[in-house]
Design a protein around this motif. Sequence first.
Motif, PDB file in Angstrom:
ATOM      1  N   UNK A  51      24.474   1.133 -34.579  1.00 18.89           N
ATOM      2  CA  UNK A  51      25.489   0.091 -34.867  1.00 18.89           C
ATOM      3  C   UNK A  51      25.507  -0.902 -33.528  1.00 18.89           C
ATOM      4  N   UNK A  52      26.039  -1.987 -33.767  1.00 17.58           N
ATOM      5  CA  UNK A  52      26.506  -2.769 -32.695  1.00 17.58           C
ATOM      6  C   UNK A  52      27.751  -3.229 -32.848  1.00 17.58           C
ATOM      7  N   UNK A  53      28.654  -2.438 -33.576  1.00 14.13           N
ATOM      8  CA  UNK A  53      29.855  -2.772 -33.647  1.00 14.13           C
ATOM      9  C   UNK A  53      30.786  -1.300 -34.195  1.00 14.13           C
ATOM     10  N   UNK A  54      31.573  -0.897 -33.392  1.00 12.14           N
ATOM     11  CA  UNK A  54      31.846   0.547 -33.703  1.00 12.14           C
ATOM     12  C   UNK A  54      32.754   0.576 -35.071  1.00 12.14           C
ATOM     13  N   UNK A  55      32.854  -0.368 -35.814  1.00 14.67           N
ATOM     14  CA  UNK A  55      33.578  -0.423 -36.878  1.00 14.67           C
ATOM     15  C   UNK A  55      32.702  -0.225 -38.112  1.00 14.67           C
ATOM     16  N   UNK A  56      31.321  -0.510 -37.550  1.00 15.42           N
ATOM     17  CA  UNK A  56      30.346  -0.577 -38.571  1.00 15.42           C
ATOM     18  C   UNK A  56      29.609   0.664 -38.698  1.00 15.42           C
TER      19      UNK A  56
END
Lengths: 77, 132
Positions: A51-56
């Motif tokens: 992941x490059x975005x911790x929401x994803x």
Amino acid sequence: LSFRFLADGDLAVARRYGLIHAGGGQHGEDVPRPATVVIDRDGLVRWFSVSRNFQVRPDPDDVLRAVRALQQPATRG
Amino acid sequence: MSSGKLAVLSILVAIAAIAAYVLLIRIPLVRNHPEGYVIAFALSTVLAALAVARAQTRRWPAWLALGLSSLLLVGGAWFNFVAARVPDTPTALRVGEPPPDFTLPDASGRPVSLVDYRGQKPVVLVFYRGYW
């Protein structure tokens, strides 16, 4: 289908895998980058997502597709 | 549309975006597109700006909507594009190659090695951050 939860308390494995989000924790500590790896019976990586975005997180359907693809007889030469 | 109605619509769009994201977070499509709430906040801000432009007598609802929506837009964009960003790192993962082996204790303290599964069954390895 079973789950086993493993403790990587000092992040040694995450570090070996190159999956460290330096200072990404709530208190500025290092945490792992969210990652999912599909490994086949021969112990080879067949699919992974970092992941490059911790929401994803990866879509479970994509993970299942990668796992189901392992059930097919190998056609690679 | 009147200024007052635009202001109400602006706030409704912002609230709906937050509610939808929170309530539908378990749906991968929603969870994996956090930019959706940023887009909704931008829409809310545009509606509020229109409300301000059209306001004649009672101006405060339009300005309230504009203040709220622009705050959400800036905060949401900062959170999604800056705070939640996980910097790229060179990983040891290559498709078709074995990943680094490891031995870690499971929940009952028994050591588990990745190599134990070789020739046995496929493995799905998930790295969690610990608290979410």
